[in-house]
Design a protein around this motif. Structure first.
Motif, mmCIF file in Angstrom:
data_model
loop_
_atom_site.group_PDB
_atom_site.id
_atom_site.type_symbol
_atom_site.label_atom_id
_atom_site.label_comp_id
_atom_site.label_asym_id
_atom_site.label_seq_id
_atom_site.Cartn_x
_atom_site.Cartn_y
_atom_site.Cartn_z
ATOM 1 N N VAL A 82 -5.420 4.881 -2.433
ATOM 2 C CA VAL A 82 -4.893 4.159 -1.281
ATOM 3 C C VAL A 82 -5.970 3.258 -0.677
ATOM 4 C CG1 VAL A 82 -4.019 4.439 1.066
ATOM 5 C CG2 VAL A 82 -3.123 5.863 -0.770
ATOM 6 N N PHE A 83 -7.177 3.790 -0.609
ATOM 7 C CA PHE A 83 -8.277 3.013 -0.045
ATOM 8 C C PHE A 83 -8.505 1.738 -0.856
ATOM 9 C CE2 PHE A 83 -12.797 1.939 0.130
ATOM 10 C CZ PHE A 83 -12.964 1.792 1.495
ATOM 11 N N TYR A 84 -8.597 1.887 -2.168
ATOM 12 C CA TYR A 84 -8.823 0.721 -3.015
ATOM 13 C C TYR A 84 -7.626 -0.214 -3.024
ATOM 14 C CZ TYR A 84 -13.365 1.702 -4.973
ATOM 15 O OH TYR A 84 -14.706 1.875 -5.138
ATOM 16 N N GLY A 85 -6.423 0.373 -3.003
ATOM 17 C CA GLY A 85 -5.211 -0.448 -2.944
ATOM 18 C C GLY A 85 -5.250 -1.330 -1.716
ATOM 19 N N ALA A 86 -5.529 -0.699 -0.572
ATOM 20 C CA ALA A 86 -5.575 -1.428 0.690
ATOM 21 C C ALA A 86 -6.674 -2.492 0.639
ATOM 22 C CB ALA A 86 -5.833 -0.459 1.836
ATOM 23 N N VAL B 183 0.834 -1.199 0.000
ATOM 24 C CA VAL B 183 0.000 0.000 0.000
ATOM 25 C C VAL B 183 0.874 1.256 0.000
ATOM 26 C CG1 VAL B 183 -1.665 1.346 1.348
ATOM 27 C CG2 VAL B 183 -1.970 -1.113 1.078
ATOM 28 N N TRP B 184 1.953 1.234 0.785
ATOM 29 C CA TRP B 184 2.870 2.381 0.803
ATOM 30 C C TRP B 184 3.430 2.615 -0.594
ATOM 31 C CZ3 TRP B 184 8.144 1.955 -0.387
ATOM 32 C CH2 TRP B 184 8.852 3.165 -0.304
ATOM 33 N N PHE B 185 3.775 1.522 -1.250
ATOM 34 C CA PHE B 185 4.335 1.637 -2.596
ATOM 35 C C PHE B 185 3.305 2.245 -3.565
ATOM 36 C CE2 PHE B 185 5.408 0.078 -6.819
ATOM 37 C CZ PHE B 185 6.737 0.477 -6.900
ATOM 38 N N ILE B 186 2.074 1.743 -3.475
ATOM 39 C CA ILE B 186 1.000 2.278 -4.325
ATOM 40 C C ILE B 186 0.847 3.781 -4.088
ATOM 41 C CG2 ILE B 186 -1.513 2.278 -4.723
ATOM 42 C CD1 ILE B 186 -1.477 -0.727 -4.011
ATOM 43 N N ALA B 187 0.802 4.154 -2.793
ATOM 44 C CA ALA B 187 0.614 5.563 -2.438
ATOM 45 C C ALA B 187 1.741 6.406 -3.002
ATOM 46 C CB ALA B 187 0.538 5.705 -0.918
ATOM 47 N N THR B 188 2.974 5.940 -2.845
ATOM 48 C CA THR B 188 4.122 6.716 -3.296
ATOM 49 C C THR B 188 4.118 6.868 -4.815
ATOM 50 O OG1 THR B 188 5.339 5.807 -1.444
ATOM 51 C CG2 THR B 188 6.631 6.888 -3.162
ATOM 52 N N PHE C 151 1.992 14.461 3.375
ATOM 53 C CA PHE C 151 0.982 13.498 2.945
ATOM 54 C C PHE C 151 1.135 12.174 3.690
ATOM 55 C CE2 PHE C 151 0.584 9.750 0.168
ATOM 56 C CZ PHE C 151 -0.795 9.661 0.147
ATOM 57 N N LEU C 152 2.393 11.682 3.783
ATOM 58 C CA LEU C 152 2.642 10.390 4.442
ATOM 59 C C LEU C 152 2.260 10.444 5.918
ATOM 60 C CD1 LEU C 152 5.940 8.632 3.345
ATOM 61 C CD2 LEU C 152 3.577 8.029 2.854
ATOM 62 N N THR C 153 2.649 11.542 6.583
ATOM 63 C CA THR C 153 2.326 11.671 8.007
ATOM 64 C C THR C 153 0.819 11.652 8.220
ATOM 65 O OG1 THR C 153 3.904 13.465 7.732
ATOM 66 C CG2 THR C 153 3.374 12.829 9.980
ATOM 67 N N ASN C 154 0.105 12.431 7.368
ATOM 68 C CA ASN C 154 -1.347 12.473 7.509
ATOM 69 C C ASN C 154 -1.971 11.123 7.200
ATOM 70 O OD1 ASN C 154 -1.351 15.120 8.252
ATOM 71 N ND2 ASN C 154 -1.735 15.893 6.188
ATOM 72 N N MET C 155 -1.430 10.463 6.158
ATOM 73 C CA MET C 155 -1.981 9.170 5.769
ATOM 74 C C MET C 155 -1.800 8.170 6.908
ATOM 75 S SD MET C 155 -1.161 6.823 2.439
ATOM 76 C CE MET C 155 0.143 5.807 3.084
ATOM 77 N N GLY C 156 -0.658 8.269 7.564
ATOM 78 C CA GLY C 156 -0.396 7.392 8.711
ATOM 79 C C GLY C 156 -1.467 7.529 9.773
ATOM 80 N N GLN C 157 -2.029 8.753 9.856
ATOM 81 C CA GLN C 157 -3.103 8.978 10.842
ATOM 82 C C GLN C 157 -4.487 8.788 10.226
ATOM 83 O OE1 GLN C 157 -2.008 12.928 11.791
ATOM 84 N NE2 GLN C 157 -0.200 12.325 12.959
ATOM 85 N N GLY C 158 -4.493 8.269 9.001
ATOM 86 C CA GLY C 158 -5.779 8.006 8.345
ATOM 87 C C GLY C 158 -6.485 9.256 7.866
#
Lengths: 310, 566
Positions: A283-287, A16-21, A66-73
């Motif tokens: 990210v949602f769909y990836g996950a 998922v991290w890879f997809i997001a990046t 973006f990554l920090t925020n994503m980490g917090q959903g």
């Protein structure tokens, strides 16, 4: 089993991290940004907009935020529908896609297994020929054709009966769901039918069937416990990813039937360069897809004890 | 597919057919149960579109489709047509348009406009939908909000006719310095930067709508996000807004002129953009109005629907890149392209949808001139398609540029209608001139970005009016306009627009615009394509729906339902 599950989940998170990046960087490479509109904006307004949304910061810093925020959903707010958060949009629209998707997948799964078994039983006889013909149509005709034809049929049927038997478009109760779900599930059902057929034919001549029958196990039991249960395994393997692809691939059907699902925002966000929604939905769909694959693997082990998850 | 190649029939387990039928019955029963369960679950998501048909005379309800979810109902930030249309029904500015497209009194009772200032006397005792009085302060607050740099409104420019607005937006002056003051609760005073004879029509535009400060601040940044995050002063209120599913408008009982409003409910029960699906809804009697495209015209004729025509006010043209180093800077090349250009052929043989007009001028036919229509008072030079002359100019261009062959890049949208047009030009230029046209197809935002970056030779572009005055088209190709994506630069055009902007005398202004019209043609600044028209069908019982080129369109505010004709 527990270790295996944990391992798969960690792998999933990395995926998922890879997809997001990848999405993040690809998105910023595309010409145009959320503020490009029909009317050119003055440099001052553009600067104000970029400052307001943090797009004036260097890309690496944006990525980190973006990554920090994503980490917090938290995926921030939509650029196209300001004052609405991406999480709200996903939460509101995903259930609709999910309901439609589940219905379509249940329809496709049940239909696929039944028709597949039927064609295998009547191999080379008329039910087989007829169903395989339909399967070819189902696989080769794209869903927007089915959707348009289906909708046109509804108009005609409603006119013939003189009242609204089934609504032409919109969303609300069961009557709104039926036709879109059938249309959405048709392709997958055709594919599963073919898969089930070949799998049934392969198993019927397997050694364990012959053994079971020579042991004197009742025929009905051989059929349901040995043949059907084994034949359904490959179907379940593809069912998992299909759940994800059907709930995401509903764009065309959602568009034609006016269904407020997530598939629509997924596609529209890209067209509108709506950065927040692009990242959120991807990210949602990836996950979701990764999770489905993991669940299928675990389910597989449960259905087929021969599979050892190590 | 690896099928077992054994003798098949013998391999069927006896009795399995019956077993399969049993499973089939289970499956069907299971599926139905599932359907009901999901139906129940879905009730909780609140996504419903129930409809009582296209028109319902008894309850005064009409049902319609919305092309998309309104992206922005904060009037200071709204930029798109759908948001503007919804806002036009639920909000009201100082003035508004009636069903015949005349400007009529809105919140303002009386007004006066001079070259340097405008003043408005507001009706007293008007109320917002929550019962708060509507005052001049609501306008001051909204207008300040719109030019505030932190709002970053993309339509801030439409207030630049007001003193200091431009400076405030660029952050050079405080928001309080905006040239608008509430003298008292019911008197609004505006200072103008330049003569703005069309200022009254601007006050009907959404960016100029009032916003109640106390309510705005109580929403804590969510103003306009949902139905309950707005208060209304227009003929209707939003009683229900389920995002992406439906928007329901109900008659505003606090509206000052509610006697003139006949409909009780405007139910946008569907949010659909697919033209076929929309016409299916119309045919099945679910919605009261639908647009037609080329493919749907036949179906409308077959059904004997009453087809109507609407000119939406936009003009389409081919913009030419004048940036340094572009071949298209060459006058003879542009002239050659102009002699090939044949807007009538484009409209009649390529676009083919009735209602579109061949483009002759950047100033569309509907614009007002001194007394009548601008284009009747100042006709555009007729388009002369002449292939021989085109070839002559092309030969000259090749010589001047020292080339054997010219290849140009044409940027266009990526949709069926844009593709048809760009392919038409590709084959036409190749046939007549031997010029090679490379097509660069891009989706909406990408195309606009490439236009802004100047990454093209020719681009299929268009312009829709922001207000009902020739200036909205006239200043498009001035050197200072950011929408001039080809960076066309002609001091004479700039000078004429300056003249127009500094006068309120219609004779002076229109003469200047006429001069601009001629220069753009002589200098081949752009190549005209067409003025967009559209076809649509309306339910027989729905009357008095206003269509317009500028302002909320379509407008159902004063529409009414007639009884079924027997």
């Amino acid at each position: 089993m527990l270790w295996y599950t944990t391992k798969r989940l960690i792998q999933g998170i990395i995926t998922v991290w890879f997809i997001a990046t990848a999405t993040f960087w690809a998105m910023h490479q595309v010409p145009g940004d959320p503020f490009v509109g029909e009317k050119a904006v003055s440099p001052e307004v553009e600067a104000n907009l970029k400052a307001k949304w943090g797009l004036d910061k260097p890309p690496l810093e944006q990525y980190w935020i973006f990554l920090t925020n994503m980490g917090q959903g938290d995926f921030g707010i939509s650029f196209a529908q300001e004052s609405r958060s991406v999480n709200d949009i996903i939460l509101e629209r995903f259930p609709v896609s999910a309901i439609l998707g589940i219905l379509a997948i249940v329809f496709a799964g049940l239909g696929g297994v039944l028709y597949g078994a039927l064609t295998a039983l009547y191999r080379n006889q008329w039910p087989d020929v007829l169903i395989i013909l339909l399967v070819i149509i189902g696989i080769s005709v794209p869903s927007f054709v089915f959707a348009s034809v289906g909708q046109l049929l509804l108009v005609i049927i409603n006119q013939i009966v003189g009242f609204t038997l089934l609504p032409v478009a919109g969303w609300g109760d069961i009557s709104h769901m039926l036709v879109p779900a059938l249309v959405l599930g048709l392709g997958t059902m055709a594919f599963l039918t073919r898969l089930m057929r070949s799998s049934m034919l392969e198993i019927v001549s397997a050694d364990f069937i012959r053994t079971a029958r020579s042991k004197g196990v009742p025929a009905a039991q051989v059929f349901s416990r040995h043949q059907l249960r084994n034949a359904v395994l490959p179907v379940i393997t593809v069912l998992g990813p299909s759940v994800a692809s059907i709930t995401t691939g509903g764009f065309v059907v959602e568009n034609i039937f006016g269904i407020p699902g997530l598939g629509q925002s997924f596609v529209l966000a890209v067209q509108q360069s709506d950065y927040g929604v692009i990242m959120g939905t991807t990210v949602f769909y990836g996950a979701f897809l990764v999770l489905m694959v993991i669940i299928v693997d675990l389910l597989y082990a449960w259905i087929d004890p021969r599979v050892r998850l190590e | 597919m690896a099928e077992a190649s054994n003798e098949s029939v013998a391999n069927v387990i006896p009795g399995s057919g019956r077993q399969l039928i049993r499973y089939g019955v289970y499956a069907v029963v299971g599926f139905i149960v599932m359907l009901f369960l999901l139906g129940q679950v879905n009730q909780c998501t609140g996504m419903r579109s129930s409809s009582i048909g296209a028109v319902h005379a008894g309850s005064g309800t009409i049902t319609l489709n919305l092309a998309q979810e309104p992206p922005q109902l904060d009037s200071t930030k709204a930029t798109d047509q759908v948001s503007g249309m919804v806002l036009g029904h639920v909000m009201e500015g100082l003035l508004r348009y009636d069903a015949d497209n005349n400007l009529i009194s809105g919140v303002a009772e009386s007004w006066s406009v001079t070259d340097t200032e405008a003043s408005f006397t507001l009706k007293q005792d008007l109320l917002w939908s929550n019962g708060t009085p509507i005052t001049a302060h609501d306008f001051v607050f909204a207008w300040r909000k719109a030019v505030d740099p932190s709002t970053a409104s993309q339509y801030a420019f439409i207030l630049f006719f007001i003193e200091n607005a431009r400076e405030i937006t660029s952050g050079d002056m405080p928001v309080e310095s905006l040239g608008v003051t509430a003298v008292d609760d019911y008197t609004l005073h505006v200072k103008l930067t330049e003569p703005t004879p069309f200022f009254l029509s601007l006050t009907a535009f959404p960016t100029y709508f009032p916003i109640n400060q106390a309510f705005y601040e109580s929403r804590d940044g969510r103003y306009g996000a949902n139905a309950e995050d707005l208060i209304y002063n227009g003929p209707f209120t939003i009683s229900q807004w389920v995002h992406n599913a439906n928007v329901r408008l109900e008659k505003n009982q606090n509206y000052w002129n509610k006697e003139a409003v006949h409909l009780n409910v405007i139910d946008f029960a569907y949010i659909l953009s697919d033209a076929n699906a929309i016409i299916n809804l119309f045919e099945s009697g679910d919605i009261a109005q639908a647009g037609l495209n080329v493919e749907l015209v036949d179906r409308a004729l077959r059904n004997r629907w009453d087809i109507r025509q609407h000119v939406d006010g936009s003009v389409f043209f081919m913009e030419i890149n004048y940036r340094e180093g572009r071949l298209t800077r060459n006058y003879n090349l542009r002239k050659a392209l102009q002699y090939v250009n044949d807007p009538s052929e484009l409209v009649n043989k390529v676009i083919k949808l009735p209602g579109n007009l061949p483009g002759e001028s950047i100033f569309p036919v509907w614009l007002k001139g001194v007394n009548g229509k601008f284009r009747e008072e100042f006709p555009a030079k007729p388009m002369m398609t002449n292939h021989d002359k085109a070839r002559e100019h092309y030969a000259l261009a090749l010589e001047e540029l020292g080339l054997d062959k010219i290849t140009l890049v044409m940027l266009s949208g990526d949709n069926p209608s844009a593709n048809k047009q760009s392919e038409y030009y590709q084959s036409k230029y190749a046939k007549v001139l031997g010029l090679e046209l490379k097509l660069d197809r891009q989706i909406f935002k990408q195309r606009l970005q490439k236009m802004t970056d100047g990454d093209f030779d020719l681009v299929l572009a268009g312009w829709g009016p922001d207000y009902a005055d020739a200036l909205t088209f006239g200043d498009l190709f001035t050197s200072w306009n950011e929408n001039n994506r080809g960076r066309y630069n002609n001091p004479e055009v700039d000078r004429q627009i300056d003249i127009a902007k500094n006068s309120s005398d219609p004779n002076v202004r229109m003469a200047a615009f006429a001069r601009v019209q001629d220069i753009l043609n002589e200098d081949v600044a752009i190549l005209m394509n067409y003025e967009r028209g559209s076809l649509y069908v309306v339910h027989d019982q729905l009357k008095n729906v206003a269509r317009r080129s500028v302002g909320p369109d379509p407008d159902y505010a004063f529409a009414y339902i007639v009884d079924e004709e027997s």
